[in-house]
Design a protein around this motif. Structure first.
Motif, PDB file in Angstrom:
ATOM      1  N   LEU A  20       0.930  -1.241   0.015  1.00 18.52           N
ATOM      2  CA  LEU A  20      -0.127  -0.059  -0.043  1.00 18.52           C
ATOM      3  C   LEU A  20       1.075   1.246  -0.155  1.00 18.52           C
ATOM      4  N   LEU A  21       0.582   2.169  -0.882  1.00 11.88           N
ATOM      5  CA  LEU A  21       1.313   3.537  -0.894  1.00 11.88           C
ATOM      6  C   LEU A  21       0.518   4.571  -0.791  1.00 11.88           C
ATOM      7  N   TRP A  43      -6.103   9.905   1.736  1.00  9.39           N
ATOM      8  CA  TRP A  43      -5.477   8.596   0.936  1.00  9.39           C
ATOM      9  C   TRP A  43      -6.208   8.350  -0.410  1.00  9.39           C
ATOM     10  N   GLY A  44      -6.611   9.747  -1.042  1.00  7.86           N
ATOM     11  CA  GLY A  44      -7.488   9.669  -2.189  1.00  7.86           C
ATOM     12  C   GLY A  44      -6.530   9.168  -3.493  1.00  7.86           C
ATOM     13  N   LEU A  45      -5.534   9.202  -3.226  1.00  5.67           N
ATOM     14  CA  LEU A  45      -4.316   8.901  -4.376  1.00  5.67           C
ATOM     15  C   LEU A  45      -3.775   7.485  -4.138  1.00  5.67           C
ATOM     16  N   SER A  46      -4.135   6.917  -2.951  1.00  7.43           N
ATOM     17  CA  SER A  46      -3.414   5.707  -2.828  1.00  7.43           C
ATOM     18  C   SER A  46      -3.421   4.660  -3.771  1.00  7.43           C
ATOM     19  N   ASP A  54       6.595   6.189  -3.448  1.00  7.62           N
ATOM     20  CA  ASP A  54       6.040   7.486  -2.500  1.00  7.62           C
ATOM     21  C   ASP A  54       7.486   8.087  -2.084  1.00  7.62           C
ATOM     22  N   VAL A  55       8.525   7.438  -1.973  1.00  8.94           N
ATOM     23  CA  VAL A  55       9.877   8.134  -1.442  1.00  8.94           C
ATOM     24  C   VAL A  55      10.498   9.131  -2.673  1.00  8.94           C
TER      25      VAL A  55
END
Length: 140
Positions: A20-21, A43-46, A54-55
């Protein structure tokens, strides 16, 4: 088109494993209590993917943030080391590959929304990631 072809060439360095990102993590989506992270909002763009994605997104946008540039790669590496987590394989290559992706994605967004200055900035960032990838893969 050349940068997109280059991105495709480097995708083999990115793993197929998924987790999960957040997809849009940054200071504006973090809650803190004293000196600790206490929650993560929006978390709308997860999505599912490589956690290095993500980093790379945070690293890509770091210089444009009000807090100034933060070396997210070093912070991420230090966190994993401090918590006795294994290092990621090909971490630098993966990071630059995702930065190249973010640059191309943002250039496209700016083109679609008629933001020519943003296109130039995003392509400059994408090219910097591509240069870093070329240099890193030459030594392999």
């Amino acid at each position: 088109m050349a940068l997109h072809a280059e991105l495709v060439r480097y995708l083999d360095w990115c793993p197929e494993e998924r987790c999960l990102l957040h997809g849009d993590f940054g200071f504006s989506n973090a809650l803190t209590k004293v000196d600790r992270l206490s929650g993560i909002l929006d978390w709308g763009l997860s999505l599912y993917g490589d956690p290095v994605y993500d980093v790379a997104r945070m690293n890509f946008w770091a210089e444009a943030m009000p807090a100034g540039h933060i070396d997210w790669l070093s912070a991420f590496t230090e966190y994993r080391h401090t918590h006795n987590l294994p290092p990621f394989e090909n971490l630098s290559l993966r990071l630059h590959c995702y930065e190249l992706y973010h640059g191309l994605w943002h250039a496209r967004y700016c083109a679609l929304t008629n933001q020519p200055r943003g296109i130039g900035w995003a392509l400059h960032k994408a090219e910097a990631a591509a240069v870093a990838l070329r240099a890193a893969t030459r030594s392999l």
